[in-house]
Motif scaffolding. Structure first.
Motif, mmCIF file in Angstrom:
data_model
loop_
_atom_site.group_PDB
_atom_site.id
_atom_site.type_symbol
_atom_site.label_atom_id
_atom_site.label_comp_id
_atom_site.label_asym_id
_atom_site.label_seq_id
_atom_site.Cartn_x
_atom_site.Cartn_y
_atom_site.Cartn_z
ATOM 1 N N LEU A 1 0.805 -1.088 -0.071
ATOM 2 C CA LEU A 1 0.022 -0.008 -0.153
ATOM 3 C C LEU A 1 0.882 1.284 -0.073
ATOM 4 O O LEU A 1 0.375 2.317 -0.453
ATOM 5 C CB LEU A 1 -0.947 -0.106 1.325
ATOM 6 N N GLY A 2 2.035 1.242 0.632
ATOM 7 C CA GLY A 2 2.953 2.280 0.617
ATOM 8 C C GLY A 2 3.484 2.590 -0.753
ATOM 9 O O GLY A 2 3.687 3.572 -1.097
ATOM 10 N N ILE A 3 3.833 1.396 -1.569
ATOM 11 C CA ILE A 3 4.361 1.657 -2.852
ATOM 12 C C ILE A 3 2.987 2.123 -3.733
ATOM 13 O O ILE A 3 3.438 3.162 -4.564
ATOM 14 C CB ILE A 3 4.444 0.384 -3.385
ATOM 15 N N ASN A 4 1.980 2.098 -3.486
ATOM 16 C CA ASN A 4 0.955 2.501 -4.326
ATOM 17 C C ASN A 4 0.671 3.920 -3.925
ATOM 18 O O ASN A 4 0.556 4.807 -4.764
ATOM 19 C CB ASN A 4 -0.488 1.754 -3.721
ATOM 20 N N LEU A 5 0.723 4.471 -2.691
ATOM 21 C CA LEU A 5 0.644 5.812 -2.101
ATOM 22 C C LEU A 5 1.635 6.590 -2.815
ATOM 23 O O LEU A 5 1.814 7.643 -3.324
ATOM 24 C CB LEU A 5 0.536 5.932 -0.856
ATOM 25 N N LEU A 6 3.045 5.949 -2.922
ATOM 26 C CA LEU A 6 4.220 6.734 -3.192
ATOM 27 C C LEU A 6 4.105 6.990 -4.737
ATOM 28 O O LEU A 6 4.570 7.841 -5.218
ATOM 29 C CB LEU A 6 5.400 5.898 -2.894
ATOM 30 N N ALA A 7 3.601 5.785 -5.621
ATOM 31 C CA ALA A 7 3.738 5.737 -6.837
ATOM 32 C C ALA A 7 2.729 7.290 -7.392
ATOM 33 O O ALA A 7 2.749 8.122 -8.351
ATOM 34 C CB ALA A 7 3.266 4.313 -7.662
ATOM 35 N N GLY A 8 1.296 7.126 -6.619
ATOM 36 C CA GLY A 8 0.492 8.016 -7.049
ATOM 37 C C GLY A 8 0.792 9.503 -6.592
ATOM 38 O O GLY A 8 0.678 10.466 -7.462
ATOM 39 N N GLY A 9 1.537 9.767 -5.591
ATOM 40 C CA GLY A 9 2.043 10.979 -5.074
ATOM 41 C C GLY A 9 3.256 11.397 -5.899
ATOM 42 O O GLY A 9 3.326 12.542 -6.254
ATOM 43 N N ALA A 10 3.960 10.309 -6.238
ATOM 44 C CA ALA A 10 5.478 11.037 -6.813
ATOM 45 C C ALA A 10 4.917 11.253 -8.377
ATOM 46 O O ALA A 10 5.561 12.015 -8.875
ATOM 47 C CB ALA A 10 6.454 9.689 -6.937
ATOM 48 N N THR A 11 4.192 10.427 -8.994
ATOM 49 C CA THR A 11 3.804 10.831 -10.293
ATOM 50 C C THR A 11 2.923 12.134 -10.715
ATOM 51 O O THR A 11 3.393 13.007 -11.370
ATOM 52 C CB THR A 11 2.730 9.847 -10.902
ATOM 53 N N LEU A 12 2.364 12.574 -9.724
ATOM 54 C CA LEU A 12 1.532 13.829 -9.660
ATOM 55 C C LEU A 12 2.562 14.904 -9.297
ATOM 56 O O LEU A 12 2.469 15.946 -9.855
ATOM 57 C CB LEU A 12 0.300 13.699 -8.290
ATOM 58 N N PHE A 13 3.348 14.629 -8.394
ATOM 59 C CA PHE A 13 4.571 15.593 -8.024
ATOM 60 C C PHE A 13 5.390 16.024 -9.158
ATOM 61 O O PHE A 13 5.430 17.336 -9.474
ATOM 62 C CB PHE A 13 5.392 15.176 -6.894
ATOM 63 N N MET A 14 5.541 14.858 -9.939
ATOM 64 C CA MET A 14 6.497 15.194 -11.204
ATOM 65 C C MET A 14 5.747 15.874 -12.165
ATOM 66 O O MET A 14 6.086 16.681 -12.993
ATOM 67 C CB MET A 14 7.000 13.888 -11.642
ATOM 68 N N LEU A 15 4.357 15.461 -12.334
ATOM 69 C CA LEU A 15 3.561 16.196 -13.194
ATOM 70 C C LEU A 15 3.640 17.622 -13.030
ATOM 71 O O LEU A 15 3.673 18.554 -14.023
ATOM 72 C CB LEU A 15 2.240 15.774 -13.408
ATOM 73 N N GLU A 16 3.459 18.209 -11.728
ATOM 74 C CA GLU A 16 3.181 19.568 -11.333
ATOM 75 C C GLU A 16 4.480 20.199 -11.625
ATOM 76 O O GLU A 16 4.908 21.257 -12.081
ATOM 77 C CB GLU A 16 2.680 19.533 -9.983
ATOM 78 N N ARG A 17 5.810 19.558 -10.824
ATOM 79 C CA ARG A 17 6.867 20.431 -11.048
ATOM 80 C C ARG A 17 7.885 20.241 -12.368
ATOM 81 O O ARG A 17 8.359 21.184 -12.709
ATOM 82 C CB ARG A 17 7.851 19.601 -9.803
ATOM 83 N N LEU A 18 7.637 19.351 -12.818
ATOM 84 C CA LEU A 18 8.636 19.107 -14.250
ATOM 85 C C LEU A 18 7.464 19.519 -15.566
ATOM 86 O O LEU A 18 8.300 20.047 -16.292
ATOM 87 C CB LEU A 18 8.993 17.570 -14.538
ATOM 88 N N TYR A 19 6.593 19.055 -15.333
ATOM 89 C CA TYR A 19 5.498 19.451 -16.657
ATOM 90 C C TYR A 19 4.751 20.631 -16.496
ATOM 91 O O TYR A 19 3.861 21.080 -17.507
ATOM 92 C CB TYR A 19 5.092 18.285 -17.220
ATOM 93 N N ASN A 20 4.461 21.097 -15.137
ATOM 94 C CA ASN A 20 3.314 22.109 -15.110
ATOM 95 C C ASN A 20 1.973 21.712 -15.410
ATOM 96 O O ASN A 20 1.429 22.574 -16.014
ATOM 97 C CB ASN A 20 4.060 23.443 -15.526
ATOM 98 N N SER A 21 2.079 20.346 -15.394
ATOM 99 C CA SER A 21 0.394 19.802 -15.831
ATOM 100 C C SER A 21 -0.110 18.936 -15.168
ATOM 101 O O SER A 21 0.093 17.671 -15.266
ATOM 102 C CB SER A 21 0.758 19.424 -17.358
ATOM 103 N N PRO A 22 -0.706 19.209 -13.722
ATOM 104 C CA PRO A 22 -1.169 18.436 -12.723
ATOM 105 C C PRO A 22 -2.420 17.361 -13.585
ATOM 106 O O PRO A 22 -2.844 16.269 -12.859
ATOM 107 C CB PRO A 22 -1.589 19.106 -11.749
ATOM 108 N N GLY A 23 -2.887 17.627 -14.446
ATOM 109 C CA GLY A 23 -4.187 17.047 -15.175
ATOM 110 C C GLY A 23 -3.510 15.877 -15.935
ATOM 111 O O GLY A 23 -4.414 15.012 -16.509
ATOM 112 N N GLY A 24 -2.294 15.965 -16.225
ATOM 113 C CA GLY A 24 -1.733 14.614 -17.091
ATOM 114 C C GLY A 24 -0.600 15.242 -18.014
ATOM 115 O O GLY A 24 -0.236 16.315 -18.108
ATOM 116 N N LEU A 25 0.172 14.258 -18.719
ATOM 117 C CA LEU A 25 1.052 14.394 -19.719
ATOM 118 C C LEU A 25 0.842 13.844 -21.084
ATOM 119 O O LEU A 25 0.542 12.707 -21.194
ATOM 120 C CB LEU A 25 2.312 13.745 -19.078
ATOM 121 N N ARG A 26 0.494 14.860 -22.147
ATOM 122 C CA ARG A 26 0.225 14.183 -23.141
ATOM 123 C C ARG A 26 1.368 14.843 -24.289
ATOM 124 O O ARG A 26 1.187 16.063 -24.793
ATOM 125 C CB ARG A 26 -1.165 14.753 -23.677
ATOM 126 N N PRO A 27 2.212 14.203 -24.662
ATOM 127 C CA PRO A 27 3.202 14.756 -25.597
ATOM 128 C C PRO A 27 2.565 15.137 -26.821
ATOM 129 O O PRO A 27 1.854 14.594 -27.311
ATOM 130 C CB PRO A 27 4.199 13.662 -25.641
#
Length: 302
Positions: free
Chosen positions: A92-118
């Motif tokens: 469950l910790g892995i699941n929470l980490l994956a969800g939080g980490a991917t959302l964090f990277m969407l916001e910080r690296l791509y400035n797109s919390p709604g998703g990543l569409r190249p």
């Protein structure tokens, strides 16, 4: 034509569920309830889209997604086998980490919390249209399917051969069935459990890659939408057997494809979205009933 289209949708819907179910089945045979399949799939999906969008190389994206999932599985192994954390809690910790980490990277690296569409994304290899026209019904069903769908189908017999026809598979099953007896026989139980988790990460990675790269070619937060848990339900429904687990995954895939078809009718969308999860609950109920009936003591007749 309608039948072929429906069966093609079933196959596409089943592929990630089947891979997730096999991932959970391998660890179950090592006596591990792997609830981290969901998080591993999510990590693979994000990595595949991020790498594919940055490099434009389909195979680099493919293998990067799978590798990310395998690395997540190694984190699970370290937490549980080295530091003795509970597998369910760590998963469950892995699941929470994956969800939080991917959302964090969407916001910080791509400035797109709604998703990543190249803007542009390389295409996975698909079975060419018309290449299987000589096969009635089956041909049109497989035309247009991605290489990951074919790998998912191939994974079923490969898992069966591994578990029942190789020495390592026998050791893995022995480690799951009776750890003390396995250790007495000289089997490295922790090594077998680590191997099971690694294979689970590989299969989960394929599931995540298929989900993100096959038709969608973009990443959304929590886009796995419980498929890892449905795969776990298919494993429990199938009793940890490769062929029965695959049959259960196909059953849930049928409900998913049926939900897509029902969208054309005046049916509440909530009911349509509920169908795969309702099927999973029914499958778990049946699996539990079957276990209770199997373990029920026989009546003694005078």
């Amino acid at each position: 034509m309608v039948l072929e289209s429906f069966l093609s949708s079933v196959l596409e819907q089943t592929a990630p569920l089947l891979l997730a179910a096999l991932a959970a089945m391998i660890t179950q045979r090592a006596n591990i309830l792997n609830v981290a399949v969901e998080g591993m799939m999510l990590v693979a999906a994000f990595t595949a889209i991020a790498v594919g969008g940055a490099t434009g190389n389909i195979w680099l994206a493919f293998f990067a997604g799978v590798l990310a999932s395998v690395l997540a599985s190694q984190l699970l192994s370290i937490m549980t086998l080295k530091f003795n954390a509970d597998f369910v809690v760590a998963g469950l910790g892995i699941n929470l980490l994956a969800g939080g980490a991917t959302l964090f990277m969407l916001e910080r690296l791509y400035n797109s919390p709604g998703g990543l569409r190249p803007i542009s994304f390389p295409e996975l290899w698909h079975v060419p249209a018309g290449s299987l026209a000589f096969l009635p019904v089956i041909g049109p069903v497989f035309e247009g399917q991605s290489i990951v769908v074919l790998l998912a189908l191939l994974a079923v017999p490969l898992c069966w051969v591994f578990l029942y026809r190789t020495p390592v598979g026998s050791y893995l099953r022995a480690a799951g069935e009776d750890e003390h007896a396995a250790r007495s026989a000289g089997i490295r139980v922790d090594r077998m459990k680590a191997l099971a988790v690694t294979i689970s990460g590989l299969l989960s990675g394929l599931a995540g890659v298929q989900l993100a790269m096959d038709k969608l070619q973009f990443f959304l937060p929590d886009m796995t939408a419980g498929r890892g848990f449905i795969g776990l339900a298919a494993t429990l429904f199938g009793g940890g057997q490769p062929w029965m687990t695959a049959a259960a995954a196909f059953l849930f895939g049928i409900f998913g494809a049926l939900g897509d078809r029902l969208q054309a009718f005046d049916i509440p969308s909530q009911f349509i979205l509920m169908l795969p999860y309702a099927a999973a609950l029914l499958g778990l109920t049946f699996a539990r009933w079957r276990t209770v009936m199997r373990n029920r003591p026989a009546k003694i007749t005078e």
